[in-house]
Design an enzyme around this catalytic site. Sequence first.
Site, PDB file in Angstrom:
ATOM      1  N   THR A   1      64.889  93.295 -29.344  1.00  0.00           N
ATOM      2  CA  THR A   1      63.578  93.717 -29.837  1.00  0.00           C
ATOM      3  C   THR A   1      62.896  94.552 -28.759  1.00  0.00           C
ATOM      4  OG1 THR A   1      62.245  91.880 -28.958  1.00  0.00           O
ATOM      5  CG2 THR A   1      63.456  91.470 -30.997  1.00  0.00           C
ATOM      6  N   CYS A   2      61.652  94.938 -29.001  1.00  0.00           N
ATOM      7  CA  CYS A   2      60.943  95.734 -28.000  1.00  0.00           C
ATOM      8  C   CYS A   2      60.651  94.912 -26.738  1.00  0.00           C
ATOM      9  CB  CYS A   2      59.647  96.290 -28.575  1.00  0.00           C
ATOM     10  SG  CYS A   2      58.476  95.044 -29.130  1.00  0.00           S
TER      11      CYS A   2
ATOM     12  N   SER B   1      56.566  84.876 -26.504  1.00  0.00           N
ATOM     13  CA  SER B   1      56.209  86.245 -26.869  1.00  0.00           C
ATOM     14  C   SER B   1      55.023  86.756 -26.063  1.00  0.00           C
ATOM     15  CB  SER B   1      55.861  86.318 -28.364  1.00  0.00           C
ATOM     16  OG  SER B   1      56.965  85.958 -29.153  1.00  0.00           O
TER      17      SER B   1
ATOM     18  N   ILE C   1      54.777  99.585 -37.654  1.00  0.00           N
ATOM     19  CA  ILE C   1      53.891 100.667 -38.090  1.00  0.00           C
ATOM     20  C   ILE C   1      53.051 100.209 -39.279  1.00  0.00           C
ATOM     21  CG2 ILE C   1      53.860 102.916 -39.231  1.00  0.00           C
ATOM     22  CD1 ILE C   1      54.210 103.127 -36.235  1.00  0.00           C
TER      23      ILE C   1
ATOM     24  N   GLN D   1      56.459  87.777 -35.975  1.00  0.00           N
ATOM     25  CA  GLN D   1      57.466  88.810 -36.191  1.00  0.00           C
ATOM     26  C   GLN D   1      58.808  88.437 -35.570  1.00  0.00           C
ATOM     27  OE1 GLN D   1      56.480  92.652 -34.570  1.00  0.00           O
ATOM     28  NE2 GLN D   1      57.908  93.728 -35.907  1.00  0.00           N
TER      29      GLN D   1
END
EC number: 1.2.1.70
Length: 428
Positions: free
Chosen positions: A55-56, A114, A199, A121
């Site tokens: 993930t990011c 996180s 987004i 998410q």
Amino acid sequence: MQLLTIGINHHTAPVALRERVAFPLEQLKPALAAFTDLWRGRAAGDSPEAAILSTCNRTELYCATDDRAAREAALAWLSSYHGISAEELTPHVYALPQSEAVRHAFRVASGLDSMVLGETQILGQMKDAVRTASEAGALGTYLNQLFQRTFAVAKEVRGTTAVGAQSVSMAAASVRLAQRIFDKISNQRVLFIGAGEMIELCATHFAAQEPRELVVANRTAERGARLAERFNGRSIPLSELPARMHEFDIIVSCTASTLPIIGLGAVERAVKARRHRPIFMVDLAVPRDIEPEVADLQDVFLYTVDDLGAIVREGNASRQAAVGQAEAIIETRVQNFMQWIEARSVVPVIRHMHSQADVLRRAELERALKMLARGTDPAEVLEAMSQSLTNKLIHGPTHALNRASSEDRAALVELLGGVYRHSKSSEH
């Protein structure tokens, strides 16, 4: 079987390194195949079970293997796969064995590890990673069980604690930062690049501020148009971005591109066309969508996922009280899972014992049937079979006792005494 998690995340590595270790979605299955192939031909035997979460904020490799050198092998593979030297990567990598790996998976899925405490998410991203690993044939008994319990723990934590209450998301943090640059977002034109979940979340938050215009640019025009319509906006082809960037005051980008899609030159031209009116840019992608040199330009305010961290952490304090409760739930579930692991470790031994006992049983049964065929008295046959079977079944423990040292013999006596006491009591 040993569990192991190897990875880097936003706690241990900057985005400049994380983006180099990230796995694009289309690379996950080939990467899993390459990783499991690493074990073929090794003395360790079977290929490991494996799953990759990318993930990011993190790239993590979960595996289950009998190879005692798995940590070194996995780290060397990760380094080689991405073309990064081990010397550069190692200081940022964590390697978590056994219960630490289990605890980490539970905490990640529950949103405790996180950047946005309690965010949801990551749970969906982990489920996607497990689905991909399953489709690639890389999962097995141990990781399947680990992840199913991981999802159950995440559900329990979110359902019984307030960890996710009043969560300050990346999307909300983006709006807060934009409000520091512009007095009113309602006067600004906003461009979203990409059409994925992040987004969509950002568009929802910005749309609530009723911007002057909301535009979506996406590689797949149809998907971009659908997202724009949801917020009464419009869409443009991604190919028009360089020529039209100057039209927008706020630009939020999050695509799956492996290379930057907004270069320094394009932003320089946009700033010049805007006559140095400021541009607020948020790059939520890893690897990054916007060349990092853009941050050095006058009149450009560029923020990455790491830059948003401080804003996000401001909202974490109100949820810290629930963290202790969540950690207690996780610790109990970790212990339960490790008990399952320990129980699984004796399964091969039990199967071998059953197999050996069955071999003895069949041999004695065959001998007894031959005696009956010769006309031997059935009572005599049963007595002989029971005596022979008893002698053979206790031969192993007796032999072990006779050969053991005095110290080992005491432990064996206590162990076997407990076994036979249990066998006797279980008859009643």
